[in-house]
Structure formats: C-alpha cells, structure tokens
Design a protein around this motif. Structure first.
Motif, PDB file in Angstrom:
ATOM      1  N   ASN A   1       0.848  -1.191   0.000  1.00  0.00           N
ATOM      2  CA  ASN A   1       0.000   0.000   0.000  1.00  0.00           C
ATOM      3  C   ASN A   1       0.893   1.253   0.000  1.00  0.00           C
ATOM      4  OD1 ASN A   1      -1.931   2.003   0.513  1.00  0.00           O
ATOM      5  ND2 ASN A   1      -2.016   1.504   2.700  1.00  0.00           N
TER       6      ASN A   1
ATOM      7  N   SER B   1      -8.184   1.753  -0.188  1.00  0.00           N
ATOM      8  CA  SER B   1      -9.493   1.420   0.368  1.00  0.00           C
ATOM      9  C   SER B   1      -9.641  -0.091   0.314  1.00  0.00           C
ATOM     10  CB  SER B   1     -10.604   2.094  -0.446  1.00  0.00           C
ATOM     11  OG  SER B   1     -11.871   1.775   0.085  1.00  0.00           O
TER      12      SER B   1
ATOM     13  N   ASP C   1     -13.242  -2.453  11.261  1.00  0.00           N
ATOM     14  CA  ASP C   1     -12.686  -1.334  12.032  1.00  0.00           C
ATOM     15  C   ASP C   1     -13.167  -1.284  13.480  1.00  0.00           C
ATOM     16  OD1 ASP C   1     -15.306  -0.594  11.666  1.00  0.00           O
ATOM     17  OD2 ASP C   1     -14.850   1.413  10.910  1.00  0.00           O
TER      18      ASP C   1
ATOM     19  N   TRP D   1     -10.500   2.985   4.831  1.00  0.00           N
ATOM     20  CA  TRP D   1      -9.402   3.642   4.129  1.00  0.00           C
ATOM     21  C   TRP D   1      -8.154   3.574   4.994  1.00  0.00           C
ATOM     22  CZ3 TRP D   1      -7.692   5.455  -0.356  1.00  0.00           C
ATOM     23  CH2 TRP D   1      -6.565   6.286  -0.337  1.00  0.00           C
ATOM     24  N   TYR D   2      -7.048   3.120   4.404  1.00  0.00           N
ATOM     25  CA  TYR D   2      -5.773   3.012   5.106  1.00  0.00           C
ATOM     26  C   TYR D   2      -4.762   3.944   4.464  1.00  0.00           C
ATOM     27  CZ  TYR D   2      -7.742  -1.129   7.286  1.00  0.00           C
ATOM     28  OH  TYR D   2      -8.549  -1.980   7.989  1.00  0.00           O
ATOM     29  N   GLU D   3      -4.071   4.678   5.310  1.00  0.00           N
ATOM     30  CA  GLU D   3      -3.052   5.598   4.805  1.00  0.00           C
ATOM     31  C   GLU D   3      -1.895   4.825   4.187  1.00  0.00           C
ATOM     32  OE1 GLU D   3      -1.843   8.122   7.965  1.00  0.00           O
ATOM     33  OE2 GLU D   3      -3.788   9.137   8.135  1.00  0.00           O
TER      34      GLU D   3
ATOM     35  N   VAL E   1       0.452   1.462   5.413  1.00  0.00           N
ATOM     36  CA  VAL E   1      -0.214   0.431   6.226  1.00  0.00           C
ATOM     37  C   VAL E   1      -0.228  -0.863   5.434  1.00  0.00           C
ATOM     38  CG1 VAL E   1      -2.367  -0.283   7.298  1.00  0.00           C
ATOM     39  CG2 VAL E   1      -1.630   2.108   7.444  1.00  0.00           C
TER      40      VAL E   1
ATOM     41  N   VAL F   1      -4.210  -5.600   7.519  1.00  0.00           N
ATOM     42  CA  VAL F   1      -5.616  -5.376   7.838  1.00  0.00           C
ATOM     43  C   VAL F   1      -6.060  -6.566   8.683  1.00  0.00           C
ATOM     44  CG1 VAL F   1      -7.933  -5.047   6.906  1.00  0.00           C
ATOM     45  CG2 VAL F   1      -5.945  -4.177   5.644  1.00  0.00           C
TER      46      VAL F   1
END
Length: 454
Positions: A269, A274, A288, A296-298, A301, A304
C-alpha cells in the motif's frame, strides 16, 4: 368360639393397621405437595454481590414472590421468575456494606436466606507489565480484589474513540486477577486503561505503554502465530475488480476456524488504499471495530486485521469463501491467527470422577510432553468451584499452591481459565492407555489446549 374371637381380633387389628398405613401414605403425599407451596429460600448465588449484578435465588414457593429485601432493608420488586424453584433479581444500590441475609416476601409470608451475603468492592491495586510495551493480542495484567465484578475495559483508540473490551473476551477474570487482551485500533504510547464494574463505576489504572504492533506477527522459536491460508500477488485497482476467493483456493489443513478468530490481510500500500471485505454471500465482517467492512488506510499500512464473522465462517465452511475488494493496493496474503492446539472441546461437568479417555483427545497437531503448559477452559461460574486433576494412573500433578492439595484447588468466582505444566505421568497417559486424565470437582470443562511456546 375362642378361636373365632381370636381370628376376629386379628382381622380387626390388621384392618386398623392397614387403614393407618394408608392414612399415613396419603398424608405424606399431601404433605409433599403442600411443601412445594411453602415459601423457602434454599440458596442465593453468588454469595458476594454488588450493585448491578444478577442474583439467582432457589427454593420453594418462589412463584408467588412479590419482593426481595436486601441487607439494609433495600427492596426490589422487579423479579424474573424462572420457575417455581428459581427467581432472579438485579442487586440494587444502597445495600448495607456489612452484608447480611436476604429475605423473599410473598404477601404475608416471608423467608430468609440461610447464609449471609457479603458485598463486593472492586479495588485494582497493581497493573503490568510496566517494563515493556504491550502489543495487540498481549495482555494487560490487573491485580487486586473483587475484580470478578469488572465488566468492561476501555483502551484509548487511535481515532480518539475508546476501544471497549467486554469481560467475556478477557483472557482471565478472577477475584484477584484480570488478564485483558489489548485490542486492535489502540493508540500506541503511554496510556491509562479504564475498567468499569457492573454498577457502572469506573477505575483508571496506572499508566502502561501500548504498542500498535500485533503480537505473533513474526516467527519466534519456529512458531508463527499468523499462518497464511492464501498467498498471491493480486493488484486490486478499483471497485470493479472484486476478488472471489473460494474455499478450494484456501489452505486450511490443520486449522480449526471459529467466530472471533483473527484474520489478517497482508497488502502492499504505497499510496493509500481502500480495503473492503465481504463473506461469500456479500455479508459484512467488522474491519474497524465500528461495524464497517470498508476502511481507508493511509500509505504504508500493510496489515488489515479483523475478527472472523459468523457469515464469513459459514461461507468458508460451505465452499463459498471470501470476497475482497476496494482499490489501489496489492493483496499479498490472507492469514489467520493460529490458536493453541485444542485436544478436547465440548461441555462436560466433572463430578467425581470424569475418566477422560485417551481416544477422545485430538493429538493430530501436537504430542503432549512433560513441561508443556496445558490450558483448561471452564464454563463461566459466579461462585467458587472445586477442580481436581490426576493423570490416568491417579498420579497427582502440581497445579498450584493453596488448595486442599497441590492437585485439588478451589477456582475463584469468575476464574474461567487454568494453566499449569504437564507432568511426566500426564504426558504418558495422554499419549496412550485407556484413560488420559481423571478430572473431579464441581466444574464444567469446555476446552483443553496445549500452549505452544511464543
């Protein structure tokens, strides 16, 4: 004439005796029925209470109960009638701190408990570990008194919203000890975990240091806690690029999946992504902790992690697998958190004695050895219960100090887990012979596992 008189007298006596016996039997039967209507309190559980806790009362005549009076004269009229022999009420506030007996009222009748209630007052005294960071899936340890009344733990969340761990998810809950798993989504750094008891009162613990790294993510002693069930290099570029991964594509050999078990997606990523996960029937697992299956992950990251939902477990078991979507990331692997091997699971109330056959142990994943840690899980209990363990030859393994003997102990209220070392005798009888373990007491066993080295 004399013989006739004697015969008549004997017949008369026999008839009288028969009448008397019949009368006694009838009266006895009527008395037993009447006793069922007499208001009597036989037991009150648990014997230690505090505001907000459910109390179960057993006895006779309880179907007509109209009020329950707690120590200090505090009356409760909201009664749940389970049956003639059982009622339950919620402990009110304001009861006498010194405890005392409990009284059930039914019109003009009343019945007092034989034993006295004591009043709990949770007091967390110590928290740890303080010498290292506590990772996700590691435990915050709390020591004190009356901790069985704690119902929730609040961890500071990275999004500013506390992450709540319910007592049902504690690793251990006993009167003197709480072991609370650190959840996903916590704020890394110095933190004060807050506990809440059944009355709603909160307790702020001394500061510990939390880490947002996941415990078990790497290999230690040759044992990797997250194990891959799918590996690839699939770029998910947008929402039109759903990936349907059927069960036949998953490697599940030796894994026993269950609801709540952690699943991990490993992703590349570099720019922000997303990620969306559905079960095979488009059901929505909670990614979450807030009920959302799209997050949404910055950028940067790469993990998950989320619990397996009931729908996801169902579709994996039925062959329909998992659906993964979103956009702007590469899916590298799907993994599950491998738990300690389970040797036996079910629901068995021990009594004196339960001879657990070696044939009922599942040894496909591990061979029991002396010195390994064995873990017993019990059905939750709100009163002290006894547990005794012998190997299949009546040898007495060491469980812990402080019991009637080293292998015969009392589990505190809420102490639903027990861990100790496998003895030489246990290792031998668990690996062969007719009886693996001999278990006694008044406890219900739900699972037996072996802890692998971390």
């Amino acid at each position: 004439m004399k013989n006739s008189s004697v015969t008549y007298l004997l017949l008369t006596c026999a008839a009288a005796l028969l009448f008397a016996l019949t009368s006694l039997t009838s009266c006895g039967e009527r008395g037993a029925d009447d006793l069922g209507d007499v208001l009597v309190v036989k037991s009150v559980l648990p014997a230690k209470v505090m505001q907000g806790q459910e109390v179960t009362i057993t006895g006779t005549g309880l179907d007509k109960a109209t009020a329950v009076v707690f120590p200090g004269g505090v009356t409760v009229t909201d009664i749940t009638k389970v049956g003639n022999g059982y009622i339950s009420v919620i402990t009110p506030g304001g009861i006498s701190a010194g405890g005392g007996t409990l009284t059930v009222q039914a019109g003009s009748e009343s019945a007092e408990s034989v034993t006295s209630l004591t009043v709990g007052s949770p007091e967390p005294l110590r928290v740890g570990p303080l010498d290292k960071e506590i990772m996700i899936n590691e435990c915050v340890e709390v020591y004190g008194s009356d901790l069985e009344f704690i119902t929730k733990a609040y961890f500071p969340g990275e999004d500013g919203v506390d992450k709540v761990v319910s007592a049902s998810d504690f690793r251990r809950k006993a009167t003197g000890t709480l072991l609370i798993y650190s959840p996903m989504g916590i704020q890394a750094g110095p933190a004060q975990v807050v506990l809440e008891d059944c009355s709603g009162k909160k307790y702020t613990l001394p500061e510990v240091t939390l880490s947002d790294d996941v415990f078990g993510g790497g290999s230690d002693e040759g044992y990797e806690r997250f194990v891959p069930i799918w590996e690839g290099d699939t770029y998910i570029y947008d929402w039109a690029n759903w990936q349907y991964i059927g069960t036949s594509q998953l490697s599940l050999d030796g894994l026993q999946l269950h609801v709540g078990q952690l699943m991990r997606l490993v992703i590349e990523n570099p720019d922000g992504a997303s990620v969306c996960v559905c079960d095979g029937w488009w059901g929505t697992p909670d990614l979450d902790g807030q009920g959302n299956n799209t997050v949404w992950y910055e950028a940067g990251v790469t993990e998950v992690i989320f619990p397996i939902s009931e729908g996801l477990l169902t579709t994996i078991n039925s062959g329909d697998g998992i659906i993964i979507g979103g956009g702007n990331y590469t899916l590298k692997s799907i993994e599950v958190f491998r738990e300690y091997p389970t040797l036996w699971s079910g629901e068995y109330t021990t009594g004196w004695w339960w001879y657990l056959p070696a044939s009922e142990l599942d040894l496909s994943a591990i061979t029991p050895e002396a010195g390994q840690i064995i873990k017993f899980t019990f059905l939750h209990h709100d009163a002290p219960q006894q547990f005794c363990l012998c190997d299949g030859w009546w040898g007495a393994p060491y469980i812990r100090d402080g019991g009637e003997s080293l292998n015969n102990i009392t589990l505190a209220a809420g102490e639903d887990f027990l861990e100790f070392e496998i003895s030489d005798g246990m290792a031998q009888t668990m690996n062969g012979g007719d009886t693996a373990l001999i278990i006694g007491g008044d406890i219900t066993v739900t699972k037996i596992q072996i802890k692998l080295e971390e």
